[in-house]
Enzyme design. Structure first.
Site, short mmCIF file in Angstrom:
data_model
loop_
_atom_site.label_atom_id
_atom_site.label_comp_id
_atom_site.label_asym_id
_atom_site.label_seq_id
_atom_site.Cartn_x
_atom_site.Cartn_y
_atom_site.Cartn_z
N GLY A 173 -3.27 -8.31 16.10
CA GLY A 173 -4.39 -9.25 16.03
C GLY A 173 -4.78 -9.54 14.60
N ASP A 174 -4.67 -8.53 13.74
CA ASP A 174 -4.91 -8.70 12.31
C ASP A 174 -3.69 -9.28 11.61
OD1 ASP A 174 -7.60 -7.49 11.77
OD2 ASP A 174 -6.67 -5.76 12.70
N LEU A 175 -2.54 -8.68 11.83
CA LEU A 175 -1.36 -9.00 11.02
C LEU A 175 -0.83 -10.40 11.30
CD1 LEU A 175 0.48 -5.56 11.26
CD2 LEU A 175 -1.05 -6.38 9.46
N ALA A 178 -3.19 -12.87 9.87
CA ALA A 178 -3.06 -12.89 8.41
C ALA A 178 -1.86 -13.71 7.97
CB ALA A 178 -2.93 -11.46 7.90
#
Length: 390
Positions: A173-175, A178
């Site tokens: 969800g972050d990577l 990003a």
């Protein structure tokens, strides 16, 4: 010189999504200035450490903040705000990952910064996006990887059939958010090169996971049923699965007719090749065929299975990180990089940069910064004058 050597990025981010985005830009040569809140990024004290917590930061911070410069600023103070605005005037990009409205409370939102620098690319990473690009009632809520994976559908399709929804191991969800944000930044920079016009770039974690689950979206649309968990198998391809071996697990992706024939030849089962010669027949009989393959792999080591198949059938063993560290391919591709760890008596290893370019180098440009390590070189006369006044 990296491809982005002439790009100055102000990194007003913390934890994972924002730092990973700006890390990608730093690895490609950008000058990334990490503007940290008083006390620094919340993740600085997060383990693991090499020797002790006397180290100024742990592996989490090191991994995604390598190659950056650090400046500690209190954006809520007049002097901190003035210093930040002075940097904005010569910056190309600002990246932040606060909740919607946070930078506006400092009077440092996009519209304010654009007045100082009309060509500025301002990029935001939030759980639910920014009202500028589409307002929803979720905006302003905090979000982390687990929330994005749950809402976006990835947990519902991950795990074994009949088991509970399962989070994907890495913080996708972050990577993934990003990585998409970095693409958006570079697209906006390219647009500015043609037009002189900066813009606001918005990438939401929830949106990104919906995009990542594109297969589930079209399956639901075409079939009218929401897909759910089915372990390591694939809904429309067979065999495409993990199989137990005598000393571990292997994955086999032999859904093409040529790969299926090669698999059956290695198993000494010409009857299976003849009886299930087309993909639709194999898919209809997947349960029985899976057991035939599983019976063959269970009697053999991972090495024996891969020796029999690799080269003619897509197949590999399931590796842990120790295996990755020993894999000569990973070393040859510079995907394990040693950097200094301040406060420790040995270097540490972090993941390398997967983007390779023939004309411009890529990869970590050294360790992560100490908090406020680059104040003097970044603020110059402003810092010297303030120190004299004090």
């Amino acid at each position: 010189m990296g491809a982005l050597t002439d790009l100055r990025v102000l990194d007003v981010t913390q934890v994972l999504a924002g730092p990973y985005c700006t890390m990608l830009l730093a690895d490609l040569g950008a000058d990334v200035v990490k503007v940290e809140r008083p006390g620094g990024d919340l993740i600085r004290p997060n383990p693991p450490f090499v020797d002790s917590t006397d180290e100024p930061y742990g592996g989490y911070f090191q991994s995604v903040n390598r190659g950056k410069r650090s400046l500690e600023l209190d954006l809520g103070s007049e002097s901190g705000r003035a210093d930040f605005l002075s940097l904005v005037e010569t910056a190309d990009v600002v990246v932040e990952n606060y909740r919607a409205g946070t930078m506006e409370r400092f009077d440092l939102g996009y519209e304010t910064l654009r007045e100082r620098n009309p060509g500025l690319v301002y990029a935001a990473i939030r759980g639910f996006g920014d009202p500028r690009t589409g307002a929803t009632d979720r905006q302003g809520q905090p979000s982390f990887d687990l929330i994005a994976q749950a809402l976006g559908g990835v947990m519902e399709i991950t795990g074994h059939e009949g088991g509970p929804p399962t989070k994907v191991g890495p913080g996708i969800g972050d990577l993934f958010t990003a990585a998409l944000n970095a693409v958006g930044v570079l697209a906006a920079v390219h647009h500015r090169e043609r037009t002189g016009e900066g813009q606001f770039v918005d990438t939401a974690m929830y949106d990104s996971i919906v995009s990542l689950c594109e297969r589930a979206v079209y399956q639901h649309s075409y079939a009218g049923e929401p897909p759910t968990r089915q372990g390591n198998s694939h809904p429309t391809l067979f065999p495409y699965d993990a199989f137990e071996a005598a000393d571990g697990h292997v994955v086999i992706a032999a859904f093409g007719d040529n790969h299926w024939r090669a698999l059956c030849e290695a198993m000494d089962r010409p009857d299976l090749a003849a009886d299930f010669s087309d993909a639709s027949a194999r898919l209809r009989n997947r349960d029985a065929l899976r057991e035939e393959i599983a019976a063959w792999t269970r009697e053999r080591s991972c090495e024996a299975v891969t020796d029999a198949l690799v080269g003619s059938v897509p197949c590999e063993r399931v590796q842990d990180t120790a295996d990755v560290f020993e894999d000569p391919h990973v070393r040859a591709r510079d995907m394990l990089v040693e950097v200094e760890q301040p406060g420790a008596d040995r270097p540490v290893t972090i993941a390398g940069q997967p983007i390779k370019m023939t004309a411009t180098p890529t990869g970590p440009e050294g360790r992560a910064p100490l908090l406020d390590e680059h104040r003097e070189e970044l603020l110059g006369e402003r810092a010297e004058g303030r120190a004299a006044d004090d």
